[in-house]
Design an enzyme around this catalytic site. Structure first.
Site, mmCIF file in Angstrom:
data_model
loop_
_atom_site.group_PDB
_atom_site.id
_atom_site.type_symbol
_atom_site.label_atom_id
_atom_site.label_comp_id
_atom_site.label_asym_id
_atom_site.label_seq_id
_atom_site.Cartn_x
_atom_site.Cartn_y
_atom_site.Cartn_z
ATOM 1 N N GLU A 18 0.841 -1.200 0.000
ATOM 2 C CA GLU A 18 0.000 0.000 0.000
ATOM 3 C C GLU A 18 0.868 1.238 0.000
ATOM 4 O O GLU A 18 1.854 1.319 0.727
ATOM 5 C CB GLU A 18 -0.866 0.092 1.267
ATOM 6 C CG GLU A 18 -2.100 -0.734 1.324
ATOM 7 C CD GLU A 18 -2.880 -0.441 2.622
ATOM 8 O OE1 GLU A 18 -2.795 0.689 3.143
ATOM 9 O OE2 GLU A 18 -3.563 -1.359 3.097
ATOM 10 N N GLU A 23 -13.588 4.740 -0.297
ATOM 11 C CA GLU A 23 -14.391 3.817 0.516
ATOM 12 C C GLU A 23 -15.182 4.640 1.524
ATOM 13 O O GLU A 23 -14.648 5.081 2.540
ATOM 14 C CB GLU A 23 -13.475 2.812 1.215
ATOM 15 C CG GLU A 23 -12.734 1.887 0.242
ATOM 16 C CD GLU A 23 -11.762 0.981 0.956
ATOM 17 O OE1 GLU A 23 -12.197 -0.058 1.494
ATOM 18 O OE2 GLU A 23 -10.560 1.325 0.986
ATOM 19 N N LYS A 51 -15.362 3.789 5.554
ATOM 20 C CA LYS A 51 -14.193 3.640 6.409
ATOM 21 C C LYS A 51 -14.264 4.611 7.585
ATOM 22 O O LYS A 51 -14.631 5.785 7.414
ATOM 23 C CB LYS A 51 -12.898 3.873 5.620
ATOM 24 C CG LYS A 51 -12.561 2.754 4.657
ATOM 25 C CD LYS A 51 -11.140 2.854 4.151
ATOM 26 C CE LYS A 51 -10.155 2.386 5.191
ATOM 27 N NZ LYS A 51 -8.786 2.288 4.665
ATOM 28 N N GLU A 76 -9.293 9.183 5.154
ATOM 29 C CA GLU A 76 -9.380 7.731 5.031
ATOM 30 C C GLU A 76 -10.391 7.309 3.971
ATOM 31 O O GLU A 76 -10.301 6.213 3.417
ATOM 32 C CB GLU A 76 -9.771 7.110 6.376
ATOM 33 C CG GLU A 76 -8.649 7.054 7.390
ATOM 34 C CD GLU A 76 -7.556 6.081 6.993
ATOM 35 O OE1 GLU A 76 -7.877 4.997 6.500
ATOM 36 O OE2 GLU A 76 -6.376 6.424 7.168
#
Length: 459
Positions: free
Chosen positions: A265, A319, A322, A328
């Site tokens: 990542e 997303e 999250k 995030e």
């Protein structure tokens, strides 16, 4: 018969293009699914096939996306969750059942290449999981071996940079002594099975802990004066290389320098909360675009030159479910309607598709100007920083050295023009490759003179 400069230039650019094409396999993407608005798996598979992305990492083993990628050639990383570790460690039959359920029905049509057992386990406050991690990895590896897949599908686990207690300078990189016994066992398994050590380096978080302009340039692969490693004298021009080399040094200190490093990542958010330093579309585009350019160049890192580390950019989509700060939920390269969040040159059809993000100005049609040169009025200090940066990225700066065809006139401005243009031409010819902290511009006027030939031309 003498070869004309134009033929030599064409051959050089062709070789560069072939090198870039071959290096695409170093670029992957993470497919997180903590969201309630993701497109169907078939749509995601078609999106991936419209890009140069050749690897995808799943955090689980979603059969929908694994089946959708069948016969696509896309390499797939699947994951056993943290909650699976106790059962995988406690019973080899459970590991066999996991492989039977999540690998055998799909492989080899779906190109599963790696199984990650757990995510950032060693830095969780759960000693039970830490002690069970290596046995779980061994059992999964043995299950693959029993299915005659041991040499084809690797087993690893993903780590955060917090497994290091020392990373600056990179040559001093060391793992946390409290984790070394577990790491020795884990790395022995990796070495025996030629599996990678997977790590999550995030220059974004490094910038948040030191939010100075010079740190931002260092983190975004933008021109900067660099940082010299006091341990070995090597010059670092970006944080990504520094973090990866710190991991390499830590592995070397334990005698596992030959274990491959994979970046599981890394990424940069396009937005965040008002109190967060760093998130923006501009910064996300700069980091991810320059990272991809860096990987394609095959320059490598100061401690591992001449090769690129397999790297999975975080993430394919935002997303929306999250937890945590706003950033995030904003790492996506693409929106869930399958349009680009911003362009980092991953489209197969064109690496100059305008961004469709409503938060950024509409990108004009691709510039047909063929050369990248300094803007008027840029200081010599900034131009020298541009030269240092460009020449550290693997381009041939020999022509501006004494005796070179472009050494005269011996001025910083002339040398900067040659180096900046060559960097632009060999880095994908994207508009951001001719930015240099807003000190460069594209021109249609060929700056070549006498025997000094500038690569490039009209697109």
């Amino acid at each position: 018969m003498a070869t004309s400069p134009s033929i030599l230039l064409s051959l050089s650019l062709l070789a560069i293009a072939l090198c870039l094409a071959e290096s695409q396999s170093f670029v992957g993407v993470n497919y997180g699914q903590v969201a309630d608005n993701l497109p169907p798996p078939d749509a995601t598979a078609k999106l991936l096939q419209s890009t140069t992305i050749e690897k995808i990492r799943l955090y689980g083993a979603d059969p929908g996306i694994i089946k959708a990628l069948a016969n696509s050639g896309v390499g797939i990383v699947i994951g056993a969750g943290n909650g699976d570790i106790p059962s995988l460690a406690g019973d080899p039959n459970t590991a066999t059942q996991w492989v039977n359920a999540n690998v055998l029905p799909y492989y080899p049509a779906s190109n599963i290449t790696l199984i990650t057992v757990g995510n950032e386990i060693l830095t969780l406050a759960d000693q039970g999981l830490v002690s069970q991690l290596v046995p779980a990895m061994r059992n999964v590896q043995n299950a693959l071996n029993a299915a005659s897949l041991g040499g084809k599908i690797k087993v690893s686990t993903v780590h955060s940079m917090a497994v290091l207690t020392q990373s600056d300078p990179p040559s001093s990189g060391l793992f946390n002594p409290a984790l070394q016994d577990t790491l020795k066992q884990l790395l022995a398994v990796s070495k025996d099975n030629k599996s990678p050590f997977t790590i999550n380096p995030y220059p974004f978080f490094a910038y948040q802990s030191d939010p100075r302009p010079e740190t931002l340039a260092f983190c975004l692969f933008q021109p900067n004066s660099g940082r010299v490693d006091s341990g070995n004298g090597k010059l670092y021009t970006n944080m990504f290389d520094a973090q990866v080399d710190a991991v390499h040094s830590a592995l070397s200190a334990m005698g596992f320098q030959d274990v491959e490093i994979v970046v599981a990542e890394t990424g940069w958010p396009s937005r965040g909360d008002s109190n967060e330093e760093g998130p923006s579309v501009e910064n996300a585009k700069a980091y991810n675009g320059n990272l991809i350019t860096h990987l394609r160049s095959l320059v490598g890192t100061p401690l591992m030159p001449g090769k690129s580390v397999d790297t999975y950019v975080f993430a394919l989509y935002d997303e929306d479910l999250k937890p945590g700060p706003g950033s995030e939920r904003a790492f996506g390269l693409f929106k869930t309607d399958l349009s680009m969040a911003y362009d980092v040159g991953l489209a197969k059809s064109s690496q100059q598709i305008p961004s469709t993000s409503p938060t950024t100005p509409v990108t004009p049609a691709p510039n047909t100007a063929g050369w990248c040169v300094p803007k008027a009025g840029v200081s010599d200090a900034q131009l020298q920083a541009n030269i240092d940066y460009a020449c550290s990225q693997g381009i041939d700066c020999g022509p501006i050295q004494p005796g070179g065809a472009c050494f005269e006139p011996n001025t910083i401005a002339s040398h900067a023009a040659f180096a900046m243009n060559l960097y632009y031409q060999t880095s994908g010819r994207n508009q951001w490759n001719c930015d240099f902290s807003q000190t460069a511009t594209l021109t249609s006027q060929n700056p070549s003179y006498n025997a000094c030939i500038y690569a490039g031309g009209s697109t």
